[in-house]
Structure formats: structure tokens, C-alpha cells
Design an enzyme around this catalytic site. Structure first.
Site, PDB file in Angstrom:
ATOM      1  CE  LYS A   1       1.859  -8.972   1.709  1.00 21.48           C
ATOM      2  NZ  LYS A   1       1.711  -8.751   0.286  1.00 21.48           N
TER       3      LYS A   1
ATOM      4  CB  CYS B   1      -2.877  -5.427   1.056  1.00 19.59           C
ATOM      5  SG  CYS B   1      -3.639  -6.713   0.064  1.00 19.59           S
TER       6      CYS B   1
HETATM    7  N1  SAJ Z   1      -2.711   4.895  -3.274  1.00 18.02           N
HETATM    8  C1  SAJ Z   1      -2.612   6.253  -3.027  1.00 18.02           C
HETATM    9  N2  SAJ Z   1      -1.541   6.914  -3.541  1.00 18.02           N
HETATM   10  C2  SAJ Z   1      -0.586   6.295  -4.281  1.00 18.02           C
HETATM   11  C3  SAJ Z   1      -0.675   4.905  -4.509  1.00 18.02           C
HETATM   12  C4  SAJ Z   1      -1.765   4.228  -3.998  1.00 18.02           C
HETATM   13  O1  SAJ Z   1      -3.442   6.838  -2.363  1.00 18.02           O
HETATM   14  O2  SAJ Z   1       0.343   6.979  -4.718  1.00 18.02           O
HETATM   15  C5  SAJ Z   1      -3.874   4.152  -2.739  1.00 18.02           C
HETATM   16  C6  SAJ Z   1      -4.702   3.488  -3.847  1.00 18.02           C
HETATM   17  O3  SAJ Z   1      -5.588   4.392  -4.436  1.00 18.02           O
HETATM   18  C7  SAJ Z   1      -5.377   2.391  -3.054  1.00 18.02           C
HETATM   19  C8  SAJ Z   1      -4.336   2.002  -2.008  1.00 18.02           C
HETATM   20  O4  SAJ Z   1      -3.418   3.073  -1.960  1.00 18.02           O
HETATM   21  O5  SAJ Z   1      -6.540   2.868  -2.409  1.00 18.02           O
HETATM   22  C9  SAJ Z   1      -3.596   0.704  -2.275  1.00 18.02           C
HETATM   23  O6  SAJ Z   1      -3.280   0.587  -3.646  1.00 18.02           O
HETATM   24  P1  SAJ Z   1      -1.870   0.061  -4.179  1.00 18.02           P
HETATM   25  O7  SAJ Z   1      -1.929   0.044  -5.648  1.00 18.02           O
HETATM   26  O8  SAJ Z   1      -0.787   0.830  -3.554  1.00 18.02           O
HETATM   27  O9  SAJ Z   1      -1.727  -1.403  -3.564  1.00 18.02           O
HETATM   28  P2  SAJ Z   1      -2.659  -2.737  -3.500  1.00 18.02           P
HETATM   29  O10 SAJ Z   1      -3.397  -2.711  -2.198  1.00 18.02           O
HETATM   30  O11 SAJ Z   1      -3.437  -2.941  -4.723  1.00 18.02           O
HETATM   31  O12 SAJ Z   1      -1.497  -3.879  -3.436  1.00 18.02           O
HETATM   32  C10 SAJ Z   1      -0.516  -3.800  -2.414  1.00 18.02           C
HETATM   33  C11 SAJ Z   1       0.879  -3.919  -3.055  1.00 18.02           C
HETATM   34  N3  SAJ Z   1       1.901  -3.594  -2.068  1.00 18.02           N
HETATM   35  C12 SAJ Z   1       2.877  -2.695  -2.327  1.00 18.02           C
HETATM   36  O13 SAJ Z   1       2.934  -2.071  -3.350  1.00 18.02           O
HETATM   37  C13 SAJ Z   1       3.903  -2.522  -1.265  1.00 18.02           C
HETATM   38  C14 SAJ Z   1       1.064  -5.343  -3.613  1.00 18.02           C
HETATM   39  O14 SAJ Z   1       2.388  -5.508  -4.104  1.00 18.02           O
HETATM   40  C15 SAJ Z   1       0.796  -6.372  -2.488  1.00 18.02           C
HETATM   41  O15 SAJ Z   1       0.974  -7.699  -2.956  1.00 18.02           O
HETATM   42  C16 SAJ Z   1      -0.631  -6.184  -2.041  1.00 18.02           C
HETATM   43  O16 SAJ Z   1      -0.756  -4.855  -1.487  1.00 18.02           O
HETATM   44  C17 SAJ Z   1      -0.930  -7.253  -0.997  1.00 18.02           C
HETATM   45  O17 SAJ Z   1      -1.625  -8.236  -1.342  1.00 18.02           O
HETATM   46  O18 SAJ Z   1      -0.421  -7.168   0.125  1.00 18.02           O
END
Ligand code: SAJ
Length: 445
Positions: free
Chosen positions: A213, A267
Site C-alpha cells: 500500500k 494519501c
Molecule cells: N497529481 C499530480 N500530477 C499527476 C497526478 C496527480 O500532480 O499527474 C496530484 C493531484 O493533483 C493531487 C495528488 O497528486 O494533488 C494526488 O492525486 P491522485 O489522483 O494521484 O491520488 P489520490 O490521492 O486521490 O488517491 C491515491 C491513489 N493512489 C494511487 O494512484 C497510487 C488511490 O488509488 C489510493 O487509494 C489513494 O491515494 C489512497 O487512499 O491511498
């Protein structure tokens, strides 16, 4: 061993509540537990306190048909799922106090043949620590840490991995790792989740499942940091980072993520610290990535400062405050951090817009920042800062931005909408190949 008929979910938050709904929709009797009385009362009225597509209808249905009941104190059940928060302390150490409190709360109602599953993102070793606590509190029962396959109560770790905004579909379709403290613990956990999981279930040891995780979120953090580092490199070289990434991603084995004003949410910006804390001498890459991403809000503020005219007062429109597009969640949002840093600069007025919220988040209240809609924010501003690429901002007429200085932290206006039509000569790929390649570059979305 008897079939599991009653499941108790401890913690009805972003993960616990949808989990309650899914188990109940599969016919199990579900008991949702939360220390927050207001949440308990809301759920018992068939209402929800979080925003998640399709969750409201499902909760309404399972409460109405009596399959989900919420309480503020633990009730006996056949299986207990612990889905409570695991934050970090101010000095970035994992805080598992909610997990241990949940274990303390269920200890009095545990009985032979019960199953306890920890779902919360946890530092490696937490499942064992939690089980040792249960064993201490219930010396009359045998637990797998000391008794292996002879245990009376089974214990496993099985992390959620669902994306906010797609929780219900990902809960069902994602594969799952299951780390039992004994073989029987894993098998019983697998039997429980197969009531709704369509993905594959992979059995491993508890510690591996815990690290899996953390690894998933650290992987994403490192990859976002790579994109953010490229953004800085491109700025030094006066190149368009969005174009560079877009073109690099057309290589069949390259898939760079998107630069941003930082990584938010509860997360990805937190879980890497659990690995760093466990192996401080071997996490140089993970630590650097964390630093790169957490310094992003400040670098956006520097870009904005560079556009300021020191001879007059100016208005800055900040568009988007949530931590990612098309959601209302502003917790740990880099956009909020940017606005907070900007509010310390003298002689500027800040006008913020967030189409998914009705007001500023608490941390920005009283800082003199105005809250309004995007068009009126743009209208009164000298500089427009796009902080979140909400779908509403994609619809803004370029005319409205014509005379403004722009800081586009998501490449929405300066790349995705501005790509030159004559910069692409279409080849002879099939429709399917083309849509696969568009999905890889993010263009399809
Ligand atoms: N982000 C970027 N660039 C990108 C993608 C995302 O800057 O190319 C930023 C987003 O704007 C945001 C942050 O990253 O601020 C996180 O967003 P996210 O969509 O990547 O993820 P979360 O936090 O909504 O959910 C994540 C997911 N983990 C992964 O994709 C590995 C989800 O599957 C998990 O279940 C969740 O964390 C969790 O609960 O741990």
C-alpha cells in the site's frame, strides 16, 4: 467455520462508508461505527457526509432496507474492518493511535471465530502491533501472533486502494492484497471480500501487504516529482513542459505524469513518510521526491511574484482550491497552500474561485481573500493563476483571459487548449491504436 453474516466497519469516512454500503448491498448485515455522533445520526437517516458519486443512493437504499445500521460504540459482529485515519505527526512520524483506539474499542466484544481486518494505510508491522494489543486486552482468546493456525480470532491486513471520485467502481474491480497473520486468517478474509470484489485477491504476509500500500502511493509521488522536476528544467530552458511530456509519452514505454502546484490529499503526500521513517538510510529517492513536491507551492508563488508590478497594487485571481480536479476536497491542497503563501505578500488583492465549494476553507478565512466565481475573479484581476484543472475552467472563453498575465500550473490553457493544429500529421494507425495512445498522453480525458 460459520459463514460471516455480520460485518462491523470501524470508521465511516471516505473508505469506511463506501465499504459499509458495498457489504450491505451484497446482503450482509452491516454495523457502521463512528466516534462522531453527527456522522452516525446522518447515516441512520440514510444520508452521507462526504461527496462520492453514487454513494448517496446506495446508502439510502441499504439503510432503508435495514442492512446498514450505524452506532457510536462497537457492537458484536462476525468480522470487523478497521478503516480509521493514520495521519503523520508534525515531525512526520506515523501516528497509529486511531488504529490502536479502534482495536481497544472492539476488544470487549470480540469472541471465538471472529475476524479482524485492518484496512487503514499503516506502517509496516502495525497489524502485528494491533494484534498484540488485542491479545493483551483479551487474554481469554488466542490470537495468531502467538498461536498461529490455532488462533481463536483471525487477523489480516488488506489495504484499500480506491481513487476518490471512483470509489464504488474501484472497490469492486480493483485487485486486492490480503496479508493474514495466519493462513486461516488470509482465507477467511478472502472469503469475506469475495462477497463483492470482482478483481483478483492475492494472499501474502501482513508486512508485505502493508508495504504494498505504501509503495503504490510512494511510486505515484516519485513519478509526479519527476514531472515537477521536468517543469523546473523546462522553465530554465524556456521550453513548454507540457509539450515535452506529451511528446515523450508517445514513446511506447514512457508514461510521465503531469506537473502541478504540488501533491495534495491525505494519501500520496503522507504515505511516503511511513517508508522514510522505516528505512531512513535507504530512501533517498522517495525523500527527494517528497521534497520536490512539497516545495512546488512556493515555486508557483515565485512565478507569480515575478509577474508583479512593484509600482502599483494588483489583483490576483486564483482558480481552484481543491487538491485535484472535479472534487470538493480541499484537505492538504497545494492550491490552498499557494493562496495562503500569496496572502502574505503586501499590496496585492486575492480573489479565489472554487466551483465545487460555497466558501473558503477554514484555513483561508479571515485572511482578506475574497471568494467568488471564476469569471468575476478573472474580470477584476491583473494576474490569473490556474491552480486546479476543473472541467468548468476548460470552458472559459479565451477572450476573457486575453489581457491578463497567466500562470497556468496545469497546462490547461497554455497547452491542452492551445496546441497548434498544424503541429500534428496523422499517421495510418487504427482507431484502437490511436485511442490507446491518446489515453497514455491524457488527451483522451
Ligand atoms: N497529481 C499530480 N500530477 C499527476 C497526478 C496527480 O500532480 O499527474 C496530484 C493531484 O493533483 C493531487 C495528488 O497528486 O494533488 C494526488 O492525486 P491522485 O489522483 O494521484 O491520488 P489520490 O490521492 O486521490 O488517491 C491515491 C491513489 N493512489 C494511487 O494512484 C497510487 C488511490 O488509488 C489510493 O487509494 C489513494 O491515494 C489512497 O487512499 O491511498
Amino acid at each position: 467455520m460459520a459463514e460471516i453474516k455480520t460485518v462491523s466497519v470501524i470508521g465511516m469516512g471516505y473508505i469506511g462508508l463506501p465499504t459499509c454500503a458495498i457489504f450491505a448491498s451484497r446482503g450482509l448485515e452491516v454495523i457502521g461505527i463512528d466516534i462522531n455522533e453527527a456522522v452516525v445520526a446522518k447515516v441512520n437517516r440514510g444520508e452521507i457526509h462526504i461527496i462520492e458519486p453514487d454513494l448517496d443512493g446506495l446508502i439510502q437504499k441499504v439503510v432503508a432496507n435495514g442492512k446498514l445500521k450505524a452506532f457510536s460504540t462497537p457492537q458484536p459482529a462476525d468480522a470487523y474492518i478497521i478503516a480509521v485515519p493514520t495521519p503523520i505527526t508534525p515531525d512526520r512520524k506515523p501516528d497509529v493511535s486511531y488504529v490502536l483506539a479502534a482495536a481497544r474499542s472492539i476488544a470487549p466484544v470480540l469472541k471465538r471465530d471472529d475476524l479482524v481486518v485492518l484496512e487503514s494505510t499503516s506502517p509496516v508491522g502495525t497489524t502485528r502491533v494491533m494484534t498484540a494489543l488485542l491479545a493483551e486486552l483479551r487474554p481469554d482468546l488466542k490470537f495468531p501472533v502467538a498461536h498461529g493456525e490455532e488462533a481463536d480470532v483471525l487477523v489480516a491486513y488488506s489495504p484499500e486502494r480506491v481513487l476518490p471520485g471512483k470509489v464504488l467502481t474501484e472497490l469492486i474491480n480493483n485487485d486486492r492484497s490480503i496479508g493474514g497473520l495466519s493462513r486461516k486468517s488470509s482465507e477467511r478474509t478472502a472469503a469475506l471480500y469475495s462477497s463483492f470484489v470482482a478483481g483478483d485477491l492475492f494472499i501474502t504476509q501482513a508486512e508485505s501487504a502493508e508495504l504494498v500500500k505504501l509503495t503504490e502511493n510512494a511510486f505515484r509521488d516519485v513519478n509526479i516529482a519527476f514531472a515537477n522536476e521536468l517543469a523546473a528544467v523546462c522553465q530554465d530552458l524556456s521550453l513548454n513542459v507540457w509539450e515535452v511530456i506529451d511528446l515523450a509519452n508517445r514513446h511506447p514505454r514512457v508514461n510521465i505524469l503531469q506537473p502541478s502546484p504540488g501533491v495534495g490529499g491525505h494519501c500520496i503526500a503522507i504515505d511516503p513518510y511511513f517508508i522514510i521513517d522505516a528505512a531512513p538510510n535507504n530512501t533517498r529517492l522517495i525523500s527527494s521526491a517528497r521534497r520536490i513536491n512539497s516545495e512546488r507551492p512556493l515555486s508557483v508563488v515565485r512565478d507569480i511574484e515575478a509577474l508583479l508590478d512593484p509600482t502599483r497594487n494588483q489583483t490576483i485571481a486564483c482558480l481552484g482550491l481543491s487538491f485535484k480536479p472535479n472534487i470538493d476536497d480541499m484537505r492538504e491542497s497545494p492550491a490552498v497552500e499557494v493562496v495562503k503563501l500569496l496572502s502574505k505578500i503586501p499590496n496585492i488583492k486575492i480573489v479565489a474561485a472554487e466551483p465545487n465549494a460555497r466558501q473558503l476553507p477554514h484555513e483561508l478565512e479571515g485572511s482578506g481573500i475574497m471568494f467568488t466565481d471564476a469569471l468575476s475573479a478573472i474580470d477584476q484581476s491583473d494576474i490569473v493563476v490556474l491552480l486546479v484543472d476543473h472541467r468548468q475552467f476548460n470552458l472559459i472563453d479565451p477572450e476573457a483571459l486575453k489581457d491578463k498575465k497567466l500562470v497556468d500550473t496545469r497546462g490547461l490553457w497554455t497547452w491542452r487548449k492551445a496546441r497548434k493544429p498544424d503541429a500534428r500529421i496523422e499517421g495510418k494507425k487504427s482507431e484502437m491504436e490511436r485511442s490507446q495512445s491518446l489515453a497514455r498522453t491524457g488527451e483522451a480525458a
